[in-house]
Enzyme design. Structure first.
Site, mmCIF file in Angstrom:
data_model
loop_
_atom_site.group_PDB
_atom_site.id
_atom_site.type_symbol
_atom_site.label_atom_id
_atom_site.label_comp_id
_atom_site.label_asym_id
_atom_site.label_seq_id
_atom_site.Cartn_x
_atom_site.Cartn_y
_atom_site.Cartn_z
ATOM 1 N N ASN A 150 -2.948 1.804 7.449
ATOM 2 C CA ASN A 150 -1.838 1.400 8.330
ATOM 3 C C ASN A 150 -1.534 2.360 9.476
ATOM 4 O O ASN A 150 -1.135 1.920 10.546
ATOM 5 C CB ASN A 150 -0.573 1.136 7.493
ATOM 6 N N GLY A 226 -2.065 7.154 0.671
ATOM 7 C CA GLY A 226 -2.425 5.811 0.219
ATOM 8 C C GLY A 226 -1.496 5.380 -0.893
ATOM 9 O O GLY A 226 -0.354 5.870 -0.994
ATOM 10 N N SER A 227 -1.980 4.495 -1.739
ATOM 11 C CA SER A 227 -1.113 3.923 -2.772
ATOM 12 C C SER A 227 -0.842 4.925 -3.892
ATOM 13 O O SER A 227 -1.631 5.853 -4.128
ATOM 14 C CB SER A 227 -1.773 2.677 -3.352
ATOM 15 N N VAL A 230 -3.779 5.041 -6.580
ATOM 16 C CA VAL A 230 -4.932 5.901 -6.277
ATOM 17 C C VAL A 230 -4.494 7.374 -6.257
ATOM 18 O O VAL A 230 -5.215 8.254 -6.733
ATOM 19 C CB VAL A 230 -5.595 5.489 -4.939
ATOM 20 N N GLY A 231 -3.287 7.645 -5.765
ATOM 21 C CA GLY A 231 -2.791 9.021 -5.718
ATOM 22 C C GLY A 231 -2.729 9.653 -7.105
ATOM 23 O O GLY A 231 -3.131 10.802 -7.294
ATOM 24 N N GLU A 248 0.617 11.627 -0.275
ATOM 25 C CA GLU A 248 1.628 10.865 0.470
ATOM 26 C C GLU A 248 1.448 9.413 0.054
ATOM 27 O O GLU A 248 0.471 8.766 0.454
ATOM 28 C CB GLU A 248 1.420 11.034 1.986
ATOM 29 N N CYS A 282 4.914 2.786 4.885
ATOM 30 C CA CYS A 282 5.324 3.371 3.600
ATOM 31 C C CYS A 282 6.835 3.550 3.501
ATOM 32 O O CYS A 282 7.410 3.423 2.439
ATOM 33 C CB CYS A 282 4.625 4.708 3.393
ATOM 34 N N GLU A 454 3.709 17.089 3.930
ATOM 35 C CA GLU A 454 2.872 17.236 5.124
ATOM 36 C C GLU A 454 3.677 17.850 6.259
ATOM 37 O O GLU A 454 4.896 17.693 6.300
ATOM 38 C CB GLU A 454 2.507 15.835 5.610
HETATM 39 P P1 NAD Z 1 -5.106 2.510 -0.902
HETATM 40 O O1 NAD Z 1 -4.585 3.458 -1.937
HETATM 41 O O2 NAD Z 1 -5.622 1.211 -1.333
HETATM 42 O O3 NAD Z 1 -6.284 3.221 -0.087
HETATM 43 C C1 NAD Z 1 -6.093 4.452 0.571
HETATM 44 C C2 NAD Z 1 -7.410 5.162 0.684
HETATM 45 O O4 NAD Z 1 -7.835 5.559 -0.609
HETATM 46 C C3 NAD Z 1 -8.542 4.321 1.266
HETATM 47 O O5 NAD Z 1 -9.248 5.106 2.197
HETATM 48 C C4 NAD Z 1 -9.416 4.042 0.059
HETATM 49 O O6 NAD Z 1 -10.766 3.906 0.403
HETATM 50 C C5 NAD Z 1 -9.218 5.309 -0.727
HETATM 51 N N1 NAD Z 1 -9.557 5.269 -2.162
HETATM 52 C C6 NAD Z 1 -9.556 4.222 -3.015
HETATM 53 N N2 NAD Z 1 -9.937 4.640 -4.250
HETATM 54 C C7 NAD Z 1 -10.158 5.979 -4.162
HETATM 55 C C8 NAD Z 1 -10.552 6.981 -5.094
HETATM 56 N N3 NAD Z 1 -10.811 6.716 -6.375
HETATM 57 N N4 NAD Z 1 -10.680 8.251 -4.657
HETATM 58 C C9 NAD Z 1 -10.415 8.565 -3.368
HETATM 59 N N5 NAD Z 1 -10.040 7.661 -2.440
HETATM 60 C C10 NAD Z 1 -9.911 6.385 -2.838
HETATM 61 O O7 NAD Z 1 -3.935 2.345 0.192
HETATM 62 P P2 NAD Z 1 -3.913 1.442 1.519
HETATM 63 O O8 NAD Z 1 -3.819 0.004 1.145
HETATM 64 O O9 NAD Z 1 -4.960 1.858 2.475
HETATM 65 O O10 NAD Z 1 -2.527 1.920 2.164
HETATM 66 C C11 NAD Z 1 -1.307 1.414 1.750
HETATM 67 C C12 NAD Z 1 -0.601 2.370 0.809
HETATM 68 O O11 NAD Z 1 -0.489 3.657 1.405
HETATM 69 C C13 NAD Z 1 0.830 1.921 0.543
HETATM 70 O O12 NAD Z 1 1.149 2.141 -0.812
HETATM 71 C C14 NAD Z 1 1.654 2.820 1.457
HETATM 72 O O13 NAD Z 1 2.994 2.979 1.061
HETATM 73 C C15 NAD Z 1 0.877 4.085 1.379
HETATM 74 N N6 NAD Z 1 1.138 4.933 2.544
HETATM 75 C C16 NAD Z 1 1.872 6.069 2.370
HETATM 76 C C17 NAD Z 1 2.191 6.879 3.453
HETATM 77 C C18 NAD Z 1 2.996 8.147 3.270
HETATM 78 O O14 NAD Z 1 2.984 8.973 4.188
HETATM 79 N N7 NAD Z 1 3.705 8.322 2.166
HETATM 80 C C19 NAD Z 1 1.740 6.519 4.735
HETATM 81 C C20 NAD Z 1 0.976 5.369 4.881
HETATM 82 C C21 NAD Z 1 0.690 4.577 3.777
#
Ligand code: NAD
Length: 481
Positions: A150, A226-227, A230-231, A248, A282, A454
């Site tokens: 995003n 990311g989500s 995954v985090g 994050e 997010c 961050e």
């Molecule tokens: P996602 O977790 O599906 O993917 C994020 C990244 O993780 C992608 O690059 C994906 O390829 C990678 N990934 C997947 N499995 C992995 C693994 N096992 N090891 C390492 N990397 C892996 O998230 P998304 O759909 O791209 O983004 C949306 C999510 O991100 C939402 O939950 C949103 O709230 C969050 N987000 C948080 C912030 C913040 O600053 N807190 C900012 C933007 C988005």
């Protein structure tokens, strides 16, 4: 159409798998770029290359790294239109969001020019006579960065600029839905003078190669956005090998509107907080709590304003919403709305689709058995709830596994500060939207929304390592006091 190969050691490198996947334009799911499918060997090659580059360039002066940041800011400002075009066409950003993201990235780079000269240790009084004692901060080595779809430019710049400004090498695994921005970042850092091998990109499916990257023995730190799912998985991997990490993650951010608030301002802020970039943010205010005496008035005003929030042509300046990124995400948005409707929620605005875009949607009467009550929708959907006292509002706001951002609208500063102290959130804004970021602040969340912070100050924790160094003077009196 663009073909994207890995960027390793300053060279374009074809994937070992020999295969490519389609990166889709969310407007119509047409193919925007063909992208390398990375495998474990590709990841290993990128990390080893980064490690060698780190060893070669680890003594680069702060002034040189400061120069990269300044030059990168100039280049990004010069090429702003190109970055914006990619954000519009690759991930469906309305131009206002693409412009904001690009300006933020330029600002971040400017702020990062100050980082290299601020990496300082201390002189420390020693308990041992004649012993000179100091602490130093060293770069950690190779940092892995993983970005979401995003805000791929904001996160790609935050992660890579901080890694490079602090003297590390960097390997980026960009979101499969936003790889082209990573290609632009490779060109940016190269032109800014960063030596080959310090910035690398491996494309591919994170679910398949992410563990190889984060678990690689030569990765010292991980910065992930990311989500939460995954985090948490990455935290497990990092814990096993004692790596540093920042996470994050997702959110379900509350926005509180007290009866004494300026309703018009609260409506405008709520609108921006949840519907900017079709709610794929997010910090999105997906829960809005309104004090009962003004609940009806606020609901009417907010629903009316929402109905005017435009889904439209992405390059029109007034467009607020565009297409949802993927069929998987669209299915999630539909499921959340349909489930709430079926279980009795009232739709005050939206819930209509045109192509891949969903209109800005406001729900009322949402109850705990509905999926949208607790789960992150990550789409243009919010729910309105009434509350009676500030303590109730605090309890409701904190009744979530997440803790990213929170806002309160009131003219009573004591109330606002009480909320700021009690809110279980990493960021609290008073009389302002839930959605806000600046380069030098401790950005991030608590609970399931993240770990670490961050920013140009707080990122030093994962980008550098402390070392304690002492010197024993030969002339000191032994055993002195
Ligand atoms: P996602 O977790 O599906 O993917 C994020 C990244 O993780 C992608 O690059 C994906 O390829 C990678 N990934 C997947 N499995 C992995 C693994 N096992 N090891 C390492 N990397 C892996 O998230 P998304 O759909 O791209 O983004 C949306 C999510 O991100 C939402 O939950 C949103 O709230 C969050 N987000 C948080 C912030 C913040 O600053 N807190 C900012 C933007 C988005």
């Amino acid at each position: 159409m663009k073909n994207l190969d890995h960027w390793i050691g300053g060279c374009v490198v074809a994937p070992g798998s020999g295969t490519y996947f389609d990166d889709l334009n969310p407007i119509d799911d047409s193919c925007y770029a063909r992208v390398a499918v990375g495998n474990a060997d590709d990841v290993d090659r990128a990390v080893e290359t980064a490690h060698q580059a780190f060893l070669k360039h680890r003594d680069m002066t702060a002034a040189v790294r400061e120069g990269w940041m300044a030059k990168a800011a100039e280049i990004m400002e010069r090429d702003a239109a190109l970055f914006q075009d990619v954000l519009v066409d690759e991930i469906g950003s309305p131009i206002a969001k693409a412009g904001f993201e690009t300006r933020f990235a330029v600002n971040f780079l400017r702020a990062a020019t100050g980082v290299p000269r601020r990496i300082r240790g201390e002189t420390i009084p020693s308990d041992t006579p004649g012993r000179f004692s100091m602490s130093l901060r060293h770069p950690v080595g190779v940092v892995a960065g993983i970005t979401p779809f995003n805000v791929p430019l904001i996160k790609g710049i935050k992660q890579s600029a901080m890694a490079l400004a602090t003297g590390n090498a960097f390997v980026l695994l960009p979101s499969e839905a936003a790889p082209r921005i990573a290609d632009l970042l490779a060109a940016l850092w190269s032109e800014a003078g960063v030596p080959d091998g310090l910035f690398n990109v491996v494309y591919g499916n994170g679910a398949e190669i992410g563990d190889v990257l984060t678990g690689h023995p030569k990765i010292a730190s991980i910065t992930f956005t990311g989500s939460s799912r995954v985090g948490k998985h990455i935290a497990g991997i990092a814990a096993k090998s004692l790596k540093k990490y920042t996470l994050e993650l997702g959110g379900k951010s509350p926005l509180i509107v007290c009866a004494d608030a300026d309703i018009e301002k609260a409506v405008g802020a709520a609108l921006f907080s949840i519907f900017m970039y079709q709610g794929q943010v997010c910090m999105g205010a997906s829960r809005i709590y309104v004090e009962r005496p003004i609940f009806e008035a606020f609901s009417h005003a907010f629903a009316a304003a929402t109905a005017k929030a435009k889904v439209g042509e992405l390059r029109e300046p007034g467009t607020m919403l565009g297409p949802i990124i993927s069929e998987r995400q669209r299915e999630r948005v539909r499921r959340h709305i349909d489930d709430a409707r079926t279980k009795g929620a009232e739709v005050l605005a939206g819930a209509q689709w045109s192509g891949n875009s969903c209109a800005a949607t406001v729900l009322s009467g949402v109850t705990a058995d509905m999926t949208v009550f607790a789960e992150e929708t990550f789409g243009p959907v919010t729910s309105l709830y009434p509350f009676d006292t500030l303590e109730d509002a605090i309890e409701l706001a904190n009744d979530t596994e997440y803790g990213l951002s929170a806002s309160i609208f009131t003219r009573d500063l004591d109330k606002a500060l009480h909320f700021a102290r009690r809110a279980e959130a990493g960021m609290v804004h008073i009389n302002a939207p839930t959605l806000h970021d600046e380069p030098h602040v401790p950005f991030g969340g608590t609970k399931a929304s993240g770990f670490g912070r961050e920013g140009t100050e707080t990122d030093l924790e994962i980008m550098t390592e402390w070392k304690w160094v002492t010197i024993q003077s030969a002339t000191a009196a032994p055993g002195g006091h």
